[in-house]
Enzyme design. Sequence first.
Site, PDB file in Angstrom:
ATOM      1  N   CYS A 103       0.829  -1.048  -0.011  1.00 52.68           N
ATOM      2  CA  CYS A 103       0.156  -0.012  -0.052  1.00 52.68           C
ATOM      3  C   CYS A 103       0.955   1.300  -0.263  1.00 52.68           C
ATOM      4  O   CYS A 103       2.028   1.162  -0.412  1.00 52.68           O
ATOM      5  CB  CYS A 103      -0.803   0.101   1.150  1.00 52.68           C
ATOM      6  SG  CYS A 103      -0.251  -0.111   2.898  1.00 52.68           S
ATOM      7  N   ARG A 120      -3.192  -0.436   5.453  1.00 51.32           N
ATOM      8  CA  ARG A 120      -3.953  -1.583   4.612  1.00 51.32           C
ATOM      9  C   ARG A 120      -2.853  -2.752   4.263  1.00 51.32           C
ATOM     10  O   ARG A 120      -3.479  -3.923   4.677  1.00 51.32           O
ATOM     11  CB  ARG A 120      -4.401  -1.275   3.369  1.00 51.32           C
ATOM     12  CG  ARG A 120      -5.570   0.067   3.401  1.00 51.32           C
ATOM     13  CD  ARG A 120      -5.492   0.632   2.119  1.00 51.32           C
ATOM     14  NE  ARG A 120      -4.561   1.586   1.752  1.00 51.32           N
ATOM     15  CZ  ARG A 120      -4.346   2.235   0.705  1.00 51.32           C
ATOM     16  NH1 ARG A 120      -4.819   2.160  -0.152  1.00 51.32           N
ATOM     17  NH2 ARG A 120      -3.183   3.116   0.579  1.00 51.32           N
ATOM     18  N   ASP A 142      -8.097   4.000   1.086  1.00 49.67           N
ATOM     19  CA  ASP A 142      -7.291   4.443   2.251  1.00 49.67           C
ATOM     20  C   ASP A 142      -8.114   4.881   3.242  1.00 49.67           C
ATOM     21  O   ASP A 142      -8.701   5.724   3.307  1.00 49.67           O
ATOM     22  CB  ASP A 142      -6.452   5.551   1.419  1.00 49.67           C
ATOM     23  CG  ASP A 142      -5.141   5.919   2.347  1.00 49.67           C
ATOM     24  OD1 ASP A 142      -5.159   5.455   3.473  1.00 49.67           O
ATOM     25  OD2 ASP A 142      -4.280   6.741   1.701  1.00 49.67           O
TER      26      ASP A 142
HETATM   27  P1  4NP Z   1      -1.701   3.029   4.001  1.00 55.93           P
HETATM   28  O1  4NP Z   1      -2.423   4.470   4.556  1.00 55.93           O
HETATM   29  O2  4NP Z   1      -1.366   3.238   2.408  1.00 55.93           O
HETATM   30  O3  4NP Z   1      -2.856   1.950   4.015  1.00 55.93           O
HETATM   31  O4  4NP Z   1      -0.669   2.624   5.094  1.00 55.93           O
HETATM   32  C1  4NP Z   1      -1.744   5.438   4.641  1.00 55.93           C
HETATM   33  C2  4NP Z   1      -0.890   5.789   5.731  1.00 55.93           C
HETATM   34  C3  4NP Z   1      -0.225   6.804   5.726  1.00 55.93           C
HETATM   35  C4  4NP Z   1      -0.327   7.844   4.735  1.00 55.93           C
HETATM   36  C5  4NP Z   1      -0.923   7.373   3.652  1.00 55.93           C
HETATM   37  C6  4NP Z   1      -1.752   6.285   3.792  1.00 55.93           C
HETATM   38  N1  4NP Z   1       0.576   9.150   5.038  1.00 55.93           N
HETATM   39  O5  4NP Z   1       0.218   9.823   3.854  1.00 55.93           O
HETATM   40  O6  4NP Z   1       1.309   9.091   5.697  1.00 55.93           O
END
Ligand code: 4NP
Length: 160
Positions: free
Chosen positions: A11, A17, A129
Amino acid sequence: MTTPLRIQFVCLGNICRSPVAEGVFRALVDQAGLTARFEVASAGTGRWHVGEPPHAMTQAVARGRGVDLSAQRARHFGVDDLDAFDEVLAMDAQNLAHIRALLRPTHRARVGLLLDELGAAARVREVPDPYGGDRDGFERVHTLVERACAALLERLTAHH
Ligand code: 4NP
């Protein structure tokens, strides 16, 4: 003993995720008695959270469904992963585009979207997300990932 099949979930941050996919898929593999047959990992295309455990809400929702994610630490996805893994499964189209931009014909990995494992039964192709949102978003992520991981394990064990 055959070489384990190496699976990596990807992800953006590797804190919301893909850690769920890693934990849920590993739990399914263990429950099926197939622990020795798989190596399971996850990574993020962004570097912001490298070294951190999964998001507190991600862990809370997973714990509520019997999956412990506390030992995981965020990693950054690198081009070497495309030779280190047999299957690289992205959570959304942006993650997939990032991975495909690094992919060469000589790489070992098969690359795709996790929710495509659901085939025609899927109402969505991307795991939304949940970062910055409420608990419902994290619950929805877990449910989608759980269903797709079960389908993934079925595909990977169907011919054995
Ligand atoms: P992930 O969610 O891709 O599902 O881990 C996110 C976690 C952090 C960020 C973006 C998406 N971020 O921009 O820090």
